[in-house]
Scaffold this motif. Sequence first.
Motif, mmCIF file in Angstrom:
data_model
loop_
_atom_site.group_PDB
_atom_site.id
_atom_site.type_symbol
_atom_site.label_atom_id
_atom_site.label_comp_id
_atom_site.label_asym_id
_atom_site.label_seq_id
_atom_site.Cartn_x
_atom_site.Cartn_y
_atom_site.Cartn_z
ATOM 1 N N THR A 91 0.822 -1.211 0.000
ATOM 2 C CA THR A 91 0.000 0.000 0.000
ATOM 3 C C THR A 91 0.857 1.263 0.000
ATOM 4 O O THR A 91 0.427 2.295 -0.500
ATOM 5 C CB THR A 91 -0.931 0.030 1.224
ATOM 6 N N ASN A 128 -0.696 3.567 -2.898
ATOM 7 C CA ASN A 128 -1.479 4.717 -2.451
ATOM 8 C C ASN A 128 -0.989 6.057 -2.995
ATOM 9 O O ASN A 128 -1.798 6.867 -3.462
ATOM 10 C CB ASN A 128 -1.537 4.750 -0.922
ATOM 11 N N HIS A 141 -12.467 -4.143 2.595
ATOM 12 C CA HIS A 141 -11.491 -3.306 3.291
ATOM 13 C C HIS A 141 -10.692 -2.446 2.326
ATOM 14 O O HIS A 141 -10.082 -1.462 2.715
ATOM 15 C CB HIS A 141 -10.542 -4.175 4.123
ATOM 16 N N TYR A 142 -10.698 -2.820 1.021
ATOM 17 C CA TYR A 142 -10.019 -1.982 0.031
ATOM 18 C C TYR A 142 -10.637 -0.587 -0.013
ATOM 19 O O TYR A 142 -9.949 0.398 -0.278
ATOM 20 C CB TYR A 142 -10.106 -2.601 -1.370
ATOM 21 N N GLN A 181 -8.938 1.195 2.800
ATOM 22 C CA GLN A 181 -7.502 1.432 2.662
ATOM 23 C C GLN A 181 -7.169 2.402 1.534
ATOM 24 O O GLN A 181 -6.177 3.126 1.605
ATOM 25 C CB GLN A 181 -6.777 0.109 2.401
#
Length: 356
Positions: free
Chosen positions: A221, A225, A251-252, A255
């Motif tokens: 991530t 990100n 949960h993606y 996140q």
Amino acid sequence: MVVQSAVSTESDAVDFALRIRNAVSTSYELDSHQVVVDVTVGSAIAPLHGGDANQILKAADLALYRAKARGTMGELFAPQMAMIASRRRDLEVAMATAISNKQFSLLFQPIVQRQHPERIDSVEALLRWTLPDGTTITPTEFIPVAERTGAIVELGEWALQQACLACRDWPANVRIAVNVSPVQFFRSDIASVVKQTLADTQLDPHRLDLEITESVLISDTTFINPILDELRGIGVRIALDDFGSGYCGLHYLRQFTIDKIKVDKTIIDDACSSEKALNILRGVSKIASEIGVTVTVEGVDSHEKAALLNQEKCADEVQGFFYSRPVSTDVVSSMLRRAHQNKHHEGVVLALKQPG
């Protein structure tokens, strides 16, 4: 490599491979850390799968490749594996000159509003490969080859440029959606490529949607990100494609900052006959709505599916053969012109009537 002489049947080979896996696949302590080791096995039997050592090794290697590709614990060689490998090599050779020889093209499939399917919100660009003899190679066959060889980087950049050029001539409210392979993220500076393409084509960044798959998000991530944030910072929207076909982790959405999820067609396929699948669709839609994420349902290819989505109100946008098949640049441009000129009239764009 392991050689076992006391193997004469396929069941013996499968059993032997399982015993190897069970013996090796365990946890080990290294520097006070528990390390779990797993094993994938490719097996071949002599003389059934080859007359000499080289042929047997090649057969076992093909079985191993197949096991890794399918994500299984192991595979026993089968003759069709050699045919698949030969086909793959042929495609790799042909692909080397396919882009320069202009064998690739784009088709476009409209994505429409569920409540007003005569209104096209965006259009997805879809790659197609046609050989000189007219044979069409499907994306499910050539995309993995392009990703394995790295050709997807050049091919993806070409597709992005062509899609942006096409969108530039459409009404200003219509966006273009372009798929981005995980390989493009990890083998190229995708943010720079997108920025340069937008500058070269003079397309407003707010008119570009980049569709990524969950396989991109399962990576580090700290790497992904910042890239997504940079792209969104200039106005590009990020869509999570094929949602529900793989890891399907909600949960993606926590996140990563995602603008849209595209629900895989398998979900709507099952929702028509399974209350469980329908509840999943309802749940995904509810969560997405609460956090401001657009929901697009793919694979809507029948009146039954379209009517169900209207009844449940669990999609913002819809896409599929019921509304439009993938079409050429000229056809989609004509559809968009008619929609723009007759935006107050239902049914102008679509060949089929709006479901009740």
